[in-house]
Design a protein around this motif. Structure first.
Motif, PDB file in Angstrom:
ATOM      1  N   UNK A 378      12.240  16.722  25.082  1.00 16.09           N
ATOM      2  CA  UNK A 378      12.423  18.407  26.269  1.00 16.09           C
ATOM      3  C   UNK A 378      11.805  19.129  27.259  1.00 16.09           C
ATOM      4  N   UNK A 379      10.762  17.862  27.857  1.00 15.14           N
ATOM      5  CA  UNK A 379      10.275  18.909  28.969  1.00 15.14           C
ATOM      6  C   UNK A 379      11.150  17.641  30.001  1.00 15.14           C
ATOM      7  N   UNK A 380      12.509  17.113  29.776  1.00 17.35           N
ATOM      8  CA  UNK A 380      12.992  17.140  31.528  1.00 17.35           C
ATOM      9  C   UNK A 380      14.270  17.887  31.056  1.00 17.35           C
ATOM     10  N   UNK A 381      14.522  18.565  29.974  1.00 18.96           N
ATOM     11  CA  UNK A 381      15.901  19.450  30.242  1.00 18.96           C
ATOM     12  C   UNK A 381      15.631  20.714  31.300  1.00 18.96           C
ATOM     13  N   UNK A 437      25.577  23.140  29.888  1.00 20.10           N
ATOM     14  CA  UNK A 437      24.073  23.493  29.228  1.00 20.10           C
ATOM     15  C   UNK A 437      22.836  23.358  30.161  1.00 20.10           C
ATOM     16  N   UNK A 438      23.527  22.909  31.594  1.00 18.90           N
ATOM     17  CA  UNK A 438      22.369  22.544  32.256  1.00 18.90           C
ATOM     18  C   UNK A 438      23.140  23.180  33.700  1.00 18.90           C
ATOM     19  N   UNK A 471      16.355  17.947  21.797  1.00 19.58           N
ATOM     20  CA  UNK A 471      15.267  17.177  22.563  1.00 19.58           C
ATOM     21  C   UNK A 471      14.285  17.008  21.579  1.00 19.58           C
ATOM     22  N   UNK A 472      12.897  16.152  21.976  1.00 17.75           N
ATOM     23  CA  UNK A 472      12.137  15.778  20.580  1.00 17.75           C
ATOM     24  C   UNK A 472      10.572  15.984  21.812  1.00 17.75           C
ATOM     25  N   UNK A 482       7.794  24.239  27.470  1.00 16.15           N
ATOM     26  CA  UNK A 482       8.463  22.531  28.468  1.00 16.15           C
ATOM     27  C   UNK A 482       9.944  23.512  28.369  1.00 16.15           C
ATOM     28  N   UNK A 483      10.065  24.949  27.682  1.00 11.24           N
ATOM     29  CA  UNK A 483      10.795  26.013  28.165  1.00 11.24           C
ATOM     30  C   UNK A 483      10.576  27.174  29.204  1.00 11.24           C
TER      31      UNK A 483
END
Length: 759
Positions: A378-381, A437-438, A471-472, A482-483
């Motif tokens: 999740x943090x890498x999103x 979505x990125x 994501x995890x 994380x968002x």
């Protein structure tokens, strides 16, 4: 079958510009492989436009049937040898009998001219070959840049990284960083890779950001206790940490407990910066103080570094010259394959036909990226989302991706693809659906008269959350942090957010839910609906942050912002709650209703939605007192609205749906059906026993005339949107789902005024 030696002629001519290109001298090929040699080389010169390519294919390869090779002769045919070396590694392959399909594939386009080559497939594997050859010259003397394969060696060539960066910097307007160091209104540190130490970022610093998966590796992190040590020249190097002796011996024991290492990925990122002459590197573990733990009650950090920097990841990654992504391996010791010569990267297929070398190129260089551990975290999103340029280190090769296009190590796109973004000018993999979505929207891309919130929420924000929530997270309470950078980047587009929902469009976005995943087709063999069943401690039920998103592949986040103008939506009164400077809790207005619009519906009790000054001053404080008694007051909403009871049937909405039917009464007659609602299959027994839930209204909308029938409109029968809730204590509710139906249907319910506290 006898091998055939080929001394070359020339390719057929067409009306378009044709390059002069020579087939390999002395190529030794069997009869079956011989016809494919020109197609293998057609990749090089960007020879034909699409029409000419079709004519050429029809005139040559259309006649070669069947389009497969069966029976290889690796001892006598150079192409057979390459194919055998490739496919013999796959289970079930038999060189004498396995059919290898052959098709034409377009890996790139240049100035409207297609590059083509052969794509071989067998036993679940594929092989695409490109010649290693220089530019060629067209009939009119124009110098044409060739599409060339490129050998991928044990070590990544740093000159290639410099070329990619320089071309993007000079040619791609859309990729220029939106921020600079002047935007850092917080302490900002970087690693000086020349001096080998941690430093305060100098003015107008140019730096590389690192994105990687921490994993469970013990590693030295920046703390108050070791900061002075890490700031000493030469103490941080690409080989690791210097020994803590002398006046810094006090941190030796602590660092030894952490493994006394800088993880391999960070060490190799330092080395990469040195190789490409970039002086400064930013990485979270060594540039943000990591001392304080998360407070379980509020989910907030007390650490001032984290409080200042976590919400500003949009600036930190947005201001970076480049974000290096370590997408190989599952932790911070996986490294950056190719940075050090001792690394072993996945082998590239290399073969020779006549005097010409060919190398394998990847059909989709990003394939292993989408399958990596990095993509699942999740943090890498937001680290990908917020960066303008990415250099992705994969087990096979390095891929450079930016907001304009993408280049890779195994073929030379950077010399032929123009710096433009319209469809068809770059390989398909550079605009994969997985990249959609990125992306962050550019407001200037839409006309001023376009209702931008609808575009942002439907095409971007909802896609972000759909991707992010799959994501995890190692630490469950990191869900909003994380968002946070993505939300900060959206502030200038749609305004502020409250617990992950845009304040200016709050009632509309309360309608998020769990629906059918994209790409799932309707099927009569539908899976039972799972939905969200487990709460996330410390977060509100009305926000997507308040639930654990452990869903089957058939279900995903769903948010549809339906109206295309603000006049078509009408809200109820909503207040949020936030702490004040003196530590108290105070309400703030999120949404205010247009009472006249509600009264025109003639459905709900008169004056239900009115919130004048008298009510705010005399009644609202009573509900605020109730909120203050909640475990986490800032999670609560105060909603002045109406409430009704609905009855849930075990009958599915239709033969394709796994939603249950909801009714306005327990007799379950067709005229009292409100529509479908997702109820967890775990509630089966409660439904069979006669499950009743409450719904509260949050808004209504109308779409307007249908283009097919302009005389028809739903303006006089708008849709009412409701939250499905259950009462956890008197006047306090938990949100479970959503439901909506036209006013004419909602009339069958018995509505009562309520001031609901949502927690």
């Amino acid at each position: 079958m006898s091998p055939i030696k080929h001394d070359v002629t020339h390719q057929p001519r067409f009306t378009c510009i044709m390059p002069q290109i020579k087939l390999p001298d002395s190529a030794v090929l069997c009869e079956r492989c011989t016809p494919y040699l020109p197609l293998l080389l057609d990749v090089s010169p960007a020879a034909k436009d699409r029409k000419a390519q079709q004519e050429w294919w029809s005139a040559t390869y259309e006649k070669i049937k069947p389009w497969f090779i069966q029976g290889l002769f690796p001892e006598r045919c150079e192409l057979c040898k390459i194919l055998n070396n490739k496919f013999s590694k796959y289970p079930g392959f038999d060189a004498a009998n396995t059919k290898i399909s052959v098709s034409s594939h377009r890996p790139s386009t240049y100035k409207g001219l297609d590059h083509h080559t052969c794509l071989f497939k067998a036993c679940g594997g594929d092989l695409m070959l490109a010649p290693v050859m220089p530019a060629v010259t067209a009939d009119d003397g124009e110098h044409v840049n060739a599409f060339t394969g490129r050998p991928v060696f044990q070590s990544f060539n740093p000159l290639l990284a410099k070329i990619w960066l320089a071309k993007c910097h000079t040619q791609h307007t859309a990729c220029k960083p939106e921020y600079t160091a002047k935007d850092f209104q917080f302490p900002f540190r970087v690693i000086d890779v020349q001096e080998g130490r941690l430093v305060d970022a100098p003015p107008d610093v140019r730096y590389i950001a690192l994105s990687y998966v921490w994993g469970g590796v013990k590693q030295v992190m920046l703390k108050k206790s070791n900061r002075r040590f890490l700031e000493q020249p030469g103490y941080i190097t690409s080989e690791g940490l210097a020994e803590a002796t002398g006046e810094y011996a006090y941190v030796k024991e602590e660092m030894e407990a952490e493994g006394r290492i800088i993880p391999r990925t960070i060490r190799e990122a330092i080395r990469l910066c040195q190789l490409i002459n970039e002086r400064y590197l930013w990485t979270d573990s060594l540039c943000i103080l990591q001392d304080d733990e998360i407070q379980m009650d509020t989910g907030a950090w007390t650490n001032p570094d984290k409080l200042a920097q976590i919400p500003k990841m949009d600036i930190i990654y947005g201001a970076s010259t480049l974000t290096v992504i370590a997408a190989s391996g599952a932790d911070s010791n996986a490294g950056l394959p190719g940075v050090l010569p001792t690394d072993t990267r996945k082998e590239q297929m290399i073969g020779k036909i006549g005097d010409q070398f060919f190398v394998s190129i990847q059909y989709d260089p990003m394939k292993t990226f989408w399958e990596s551990t990095w993509v699942s975290r999740a943090w890498t999103f937001q680290e990908f989302l917020l960066s303008k340029r990415h250099m992705i280190f994969l087990p096979e090769q390095v891929v450079f991706h930016c907001r304009t296009l993408a280049w890779c190590e195994d073929h030379s796109l950077e010399y032929i693809d123009e710096a433009i973004t319209y469809s068809g000018c770059t390989p398909a993999w550079t605009s994969s659906w997985q990249l959609r979505p990125l992306k962050i929207p550019e407001r200037s891309n839409w006309a001023e008269d376009v209702y931008y919130p609808e575009i942002f929420i439907n095409q971007f924000f909802s896609s972000w959350l759909q991707n992010f929530l799959q994501r995890r997270l190692t630490v469950s309470s990191d869900i909003l942090f994380a968002f946070e950078g993505a939300l900060s980047a959206s502030n200038r587009l749609v305004g502020a957010f409250h617990h992950g929902l845009p304040v200016n469009y709050f009632c509309e976005c309360l309608n998020w839910g769990v629906g059918e995943a994209l790409g799932q087709s309707y099927s009569s063999t539908k899976s039972p609906y799972q939905g969200l069943t487990k709460r996330r401690p410390g977060f509100p039920s009305w926000s997507w942050t308040g639930w654990m998103w452990d869903l089957p592949p058939s279900e995903s986040f769903n948010l549809s912002y339906i109206v295309n103008s603000p006049e078509k939506w009408n809200r109820v009164a909503v207040w949020g709650v936030k702490p004040t400077a003196n530590g108290q809790m105070a309400p703030f207005k999120i949404a205010e209703p247009d009472v006249a619009k509600w009264e025109r519906l003639d459905v709900f009790p008169p004056r239900t939605f009115k919130v004048g000054d008298e009510w705010v001053n005399s009644e609202l404080p009573k509900f605020l007192d109730m909120v203050k008694r909640m475990t986490v007051p800032s999670n609560c909403l105060i909603v002045k609205t109406v409430i009704a009871t609905i009855h849930i049937s075990s009958e599915p909405l239709n033969q394709y749906s796994n939603f249950n039917r909801a009714y306005s009464s327990g007799d379950f007659t067709a005229k009292r059906c409100l529509g479908g609602i997702g109820i967890s299959s775990d509630w089966k027994e409660m439904i069979e026993a006669g499950l009743q839930l409450q719904i509260i209204v949050v808004g209504n909308f109308w779409r307007g005339p249908d283009p097919r029938w302009p005389d028809r409109t739903d303006e006089h029968d708008p849709t009412v949107k409701c939250l499905v809730v259950r009462e956890v204590e008197k006047g306090v509710f938990e949100r479970l789902n959503t439901i909506w139906a036209e006013v004419s249907i909602m009339k069958s319910l018995e509505w009562s005024p309520v001031v609901a506290i949502l927690q």
